[in-house]
Design a protein around this motif. Structure first.
Motif, PDB file in Angstrom:
ATOM      1  N   ALA A  54       0.981  -1.098   0.019  1.00 41.24           N
ATOM      2  CA  ALA A  54      -0.075   0.074  -0.121  1.00 41.24           C
ATOM      3  C   ALA A  54       0.912   1.243   0.008  1.00 41.24           C
ATOM      4  O   ALA A  54       1.687   1.431   0.798  1.00 41.24           O
ATOM      5  N   GLN A  55       0.601   2.192  -0.988  1.00 43.35           N
ATOM      6  CA  GLN A  55       1.374   3.538  -0.823  1.00 43.35           C
ATOM      7  C   GLN A  55       0.197   4.562  -0.853  1.00 43.35           C
ATOM      8  O   GLN A  55      -0.729   4.553  -1.610  1.00 43.35           O
ATOM      9  N   VAL A  56       0.483   5.326   0.173  1.00 45.94           N
ATOM     10  CA  VAL A  56      -0.660   6.551   0.596  1.00 45.94           C
ATOM     11  C   VAL A  56       0.039   7.670  -0.291  1.00 45.94           C
ATOM     12  O   VAL A  56       0.991   8.251   0.061  1.00 45.94           O
ATOM     13  N   LEU A  57      -0.987   8.496  -1.128  1.00 43.59           N
ATOM     14  CA  LEU A  57      -0.801   9.635  -1.427  1.00 43.59           C
ATOM     15  C   LEU A  57      -1.976  10.491  -1.137  1.00 43.59           C
ATOM     16  O   LEU A  57      -3.021  10.086  -1.085  1.00 43.59           O
ATOM     17  N   CYS A  58      -1.694  11.873  -0.419  1.00 44.36           N
ATOM     18  CA  CYS A  58      -2.699  12.678   0.142  1.00 44.36           C
ATOM     19  C   CYS A  58      -2.998  13.656  -1.226  1.00 44.36           C
ATOM     20  O   CYS A  58      -2.188  14.383  -1.494  1.00 44.36           O
ATOM     21  N   LEU A  59      -3.976  13.394  -1.819  1.00 48.98           N
ATOM     22  CA  LEU A  59      -4.477  14.130  -2.703  1.00 48.98           C
ATOM     23  C   LEU A  59      -5.488  15.384  -2.427  1.00 48.98           C
ATOM     24  O   LEU A  59      -5.465  15.503  -0.873  1.00 48.98           O
ATOM     25  N   THR A  60      -5.985  16.035  -3.268  1.00 49.50           N
ATOM     26  CA  THR A  60      -6.800  17.254  -2.537  1.00 49.50           C
ATOM     27  C   THR A  60      -8.547  16.869  -3.291  1.00 49.50           C
ATOM     28  O   THR A  60      -8.598  16.449  -4.298  1.00 49.50           O
ATOM     29  N   ARG A  61      -9.535  17.405  -2.492  1.00 49.67           N
ATOM     30  CA  ARG A  61     -10.835  17.686  -3.054  1.00 49.67           C
ATOM     31  C   ARG A  61     -11.503  18.918  -2.203  1.00 49.67           C
ATOM     32  O   ARG A  61     -11.318  18.796  -0.971  1.00 49.67           O
ATOM     33  N   ASP A  62     -11.654  19.830  -3.031  1.00 50.27           N
ATOM     34  CA  ASP A  62     -12.556  20.971  -2.497  1.00 50.27           C
ATOM     35  C   ASP A  62     -11.545  21.629  -1.433  1.00 50.27           C
ATOM     36  O   ASP A  62     -11.861  21.968  -0.379  1.00 50.27           O
TER      37      ASP A  62
END
Length: 189
Positions: A54-62
């Protein structure tokens, strides 16, 4: 006398099973399972599926941070993980409304030996390129890197000198940052 005890034990067992407090349901329903923090290695009792990391990426929404988990055959290094973060969401993630505040950013990460603090060098943006100057962008980097078991905190540099950057509460600091510094910007899992 023993027949009465056996019968009493069976009746007691049946009553305990019937009265466990979980009502019977005709249809299945969704259950939200608790999860461990992403920066803590899994224990032997909760192994990852064979061949998947598992690789976590913190993306954005609003203007909110959203953790997205991608799976790969091998563990990615911190630089590769940041490169994927800058590249932005996959088509499936875009369909979920996810994006990145880091488009066109040029980031270089190093994690010195025997240290759990990552140093992220941010190059000066070229004319017309995207800028990394708001808390959401820094939060994406910090939350992505600290989701790794080998990174506990992140500092930011420009030309080798510490940068003062905004935390989630808009306070500016050059101290090492953790995901907790951006918790107010994160959507719940």
């Amino acid at each position: 006398m023993t027949g009465v005890r056996v019968l009493a034990a069976l009746l007691t067992g049946l009553l305990l099973l019937a009265g466990c407090g979980v009502p019977a349901q005709d249809e299945p329903h969704q259950v939200t399972l608790p999860r461990r923090p992403l920066n803590v290695a899994a224990s032997a009792s909760t192994p990852e599926p064979v061949g998947e990391v598992a690789q976590v990426l913190c993306l954005t929404r609003d203007d909110r941070l959203v953790e997205s988990v991608r799976r790969s055959g091998t563990a990615l290094g911190p630089q590769r993980q940041l490169d994927l973060l800058v590249a932005g969401p996959t088509p499936a993630e875009q369909a979920q409304g996810l994006s990145t505040a880091l488009a066109a950013a040029v980031l270089t990460v190093t994690v010195p030996a025997a240290s759990s603090t990552a140093a992220v060098e941010i190059r000066e943006p070229e004319e017309g390129a995207g800028r990394v100057d708001d808390a959401v962008a820094y939060g994406q980097i910090v939350c992505t890197l600290t989701a790794r078991a080998d990174v506990a905190a992140v500092v930011f540099l420009r030309d080798g000198r510490r940068l003062q950057v905004p935390r989630g509460d808009s306070q500016v600091t050059d101290d090492p940052l953790t995901a907790d510094d951006y918790r107010t910007l994160m959507d719940p899992p």
